[in-house]
Design an enzyme around this catalytic site. Structure first.
Site, PDB file in Angstrom:
ATOM      1  N   ASP A  41      39.119  69.079  44.076  1.00  0.00           N
ATOM      2  CA  ASP A  41      40.417  69.524  43.555  1.00  0.00           C
ATOM      3  C   ASP A  41      41.338  70.012  44.678  1.00  0.00           C
ATOM      4  O   ASP A  41      42.545  70.135  44.490  1.00  0.00           O
ATOM      5  CB  ASP A  41      40.207  70.707  42.599  1.00  0.00           C
ATOM      6  CG  ASP A  41      40.397  70.315  41.145  1.00  0.00           C
ATOM      7  OD1 ASP A  41      41.150  69.376  40.875  1.00  0.00           O
ATOM      8  OD2 ASP A  41      39.789  70.992  40.284  1.00  0.00           O
TER       9      ASP A  41
ATOM     10  N   LYS B 258      38.742  62.034  32.640  1.00  0.00           N
ATOM     11  CA  LYS B 258      38.171  62.013  33.992  1.00  0.00           C
ATOM     12  C   LYS B 258      36.783  61.379  33.973  1.00  0.00           C
ATOM     13  O   LYS B 258      36.459  60.551  34.822  1.00  0.00           O
ATOM     14  CB  LYS B 258      38.110  63.443  34.566  1.00  0.00           C
ATOM     15  CG  LYS B 258      39.483  63.996  34.929  1.00  0.00           C
ATOM     16  CD  LYS B 258      39.466  65.487  35.269  1.00  0.00           C
ATOM     17  CE  LYS B 258      40.888  65.982  35.519  1.00  0.00           C
ATOM     18  NZ  LYS B 258      40.978  67.433  35.772  1.00  0.00           N
TER      19      LYS B 258
ATOM     20  N   GLN C  86      37.574  72.777  35.568  1.00  0.00           N
ATOM     21  CA  GLN C  86      38.850  72.556  34.883  1.00  0.00           C
ATOM     22  C   GLN C  86      39.559  73.890  34.625  1.00  0.00           C
ATOM     23  O   GLN C  86      38.951  74.853  34.173  1.00  0.00           O
ATOM     24  CB  GLN C  86      38.590  71.817  33.553  1.00  0.00           C
ATOM     25  CG  GLN C  86      39.840  71.376  32.814  1.00  0.00           C
ATOM     26  CD  GLN C  86      40.653  70.317  33.550  1.00  0.00           C
ATOM     27  OE1 GLN C  86      40.106  69.492  34.277  1.00  0.00           O
ATOM     28  NE2 GLN C  86      41.959  70.339  33.373  1.00  0.00           N
TER      29      GLN C  86
HETATM   30  N1  GUN Z   1      44.365  71.912  35.137  1.00  0.00           N
HETATM   31  C1  GUN Z   1      45.565  71.295  35.244  1.00  0.00           C
HETATM   32  N2  GUN Z   1      45.577  70.463  36.300  1.00  0.00           N
HETATM   33  C2  GUN Z   1      44.372  70.567  36.874  1.00  0.00           C
HETATM   34  C3  GUN Z   1      43.768  69.942  38.008  1.00  0.00           C
HETATM   35  O1  GUN Z   1      44.362  69.128  38.732  1.00  0.00           O
HETATM   36  N3  GUN Z   1      42.484  70.304  38.269  1.00  0.00           N
HETATM   37  C4  GUN Z   1      41.811  71.192  37.513  1.00  0.00           C
HETATM   38  N4  GUN Z   1      40.558  71.494  37.855  1.00  0.00           N
HETATM   39  N5  GUN Z   1      42.334  71.790  36.470  1.00  0.00           N
HETATM   40  C5  GUN Z   1      43.601  71.469  36.145  1.00  0.00           C
END
Ligand code: GUN
Length: 294
Positions: free
Chosen positions: A120, A53, A97
């Site tokens: 998110d 990311k 995350q």
């Molecule tokens: N863990 C797995 N997928 C995601 C996501 O799309 N966003 C976040 N913050 N954590 C994740």
């Protein structure tokens, strides 16, 4: 029939290139989009995702900052960090995350993020906005990416029967919300299946579009797919492979070898939904910056 491969990698590259001039425009107006990513603990998959990311932001011209906290971080400490990021005017998007270590209540953390920085789309305000089709809400990146892949690869969504296997808050439920909307990329008939669904193969075989998001390696086999259906594989599972350099390799929730002779189109793993998820996070960060600037 041999299925056409829907390359998320290619669609993601096109979409990221299209976003660069938008980011340039914001910068010329004196606003650099900023994303803060918070990682608590040492989950190996999360470490990889967070790194990817950060790199994608840098390449697109978005300022990103990854804040790493130790596994034993308390909920209070994490909430204090979120409060600081909420108040920081250089931060337009905040992403915590998941998963979080067990001493931290995930829902309390997700609710603490300012809804207008919640790129998110996990805050209940954004979940609600997406459910009612309010475009100011943030669409969770993975289902948003799946919808874009379908649209951009010419798959007919309107009027189709979409079967989603998996009801998670991150993928299955928001996926259903997006495909139900009375809008472009919506108007589908949606069925959501889960661990208690009776006679799952007969339900999945009724799908024009089958979306697998259950987190179980190769769970969806060829006999669960209607000939000619479009198959979207959201799963990323590590399976042991002594011949691989790292000792493991990544496979999806779909048995690709069994599915490719039945489906009309299919997404690979890796190179399918994964790159789209990161792309849509970039789009959400730009959306947050634009909405903040307005
Ligand atoms: N863990 C797995 N997928 C995601 C996501 O799309 N966003 C976040 N913050 N954590 C994740």
């Amino acid at each position: 029939m041999l299925a056409r491969i829907i390359s998320g990698k290619e669609i993601a590259e096109e979409m990221r290139a299209a976003l660069v001039p938008e980011i340039e425009k914001l910068k010329q107006a004196g606003i650099t989009p900023g994303l803060s990513v918070v990682l608590v603990g040492e989950n190996p998959a999360s470490q990889v995702y967070v790194r990817m990311k950060g790199k994608a932001c840098e390449k697109a011209g978005i300022h990103s900052d990854t804040i790493k906290l130790p596994t034993e971080t308390s909920e209070e400490e994490l909430l204090e960090l979120i409060d600081r990021l909420n108040a920081d005017t250089a931060v337009h998007g905040i992403l915590v995350q998941l998963p979080l270590p067990k001493q931290i209540n995930e829902q309390r953390v997700l609710r603490r993020v300012r809804p207008d920085k919640d790129v998110d789309g996990f805050h209940p305000e954004n979940v609600g906005k997406v459910a009612i089709g309010d475009p100011t809400g943030f669409r969770p990146a993975t289902p948003y990416g799946v919808q874009q892949m379908l649209l951009r690869s010419g798959v007919e969504i309107e009027g189709s029967h979409v079967v989603i296997v998996g009801r998670s808050n991150i993928v299955g439920r928001p996926m259903a919300s997006l495909l139900l909307q009375k809008d472009k990329g919506g108007n589908a008939t949606v069925t959501v299946c889960h661990s208690r669904t009776k006679n799952l193969p007969s339900v999945t075989r009724s799908a024009d579009i089958l979306i697998a998001a259950i987190g179980k390696a190769r769970f969806v086999t060829g006999d669960m797919i209607r000939p000619g259906a479009v198959v979207i594989d959201v799963g990323v599972n590590r399976v042991n492979d002594p011949t691989a350099e790292k000792g493991y390799r990544l496979v999806g929730d779909v048995d690709f070898e069994g599915a490719k002779g039945v489906a009309s189109a299919i997404t690979p793993v890796p190179g399918g939904v994964g790159p789209m998820t990161i792309t849509m996070l970039l789009y959400n960060t730009v959306q947050a910056t634009r909405q903040w600037a307005d």
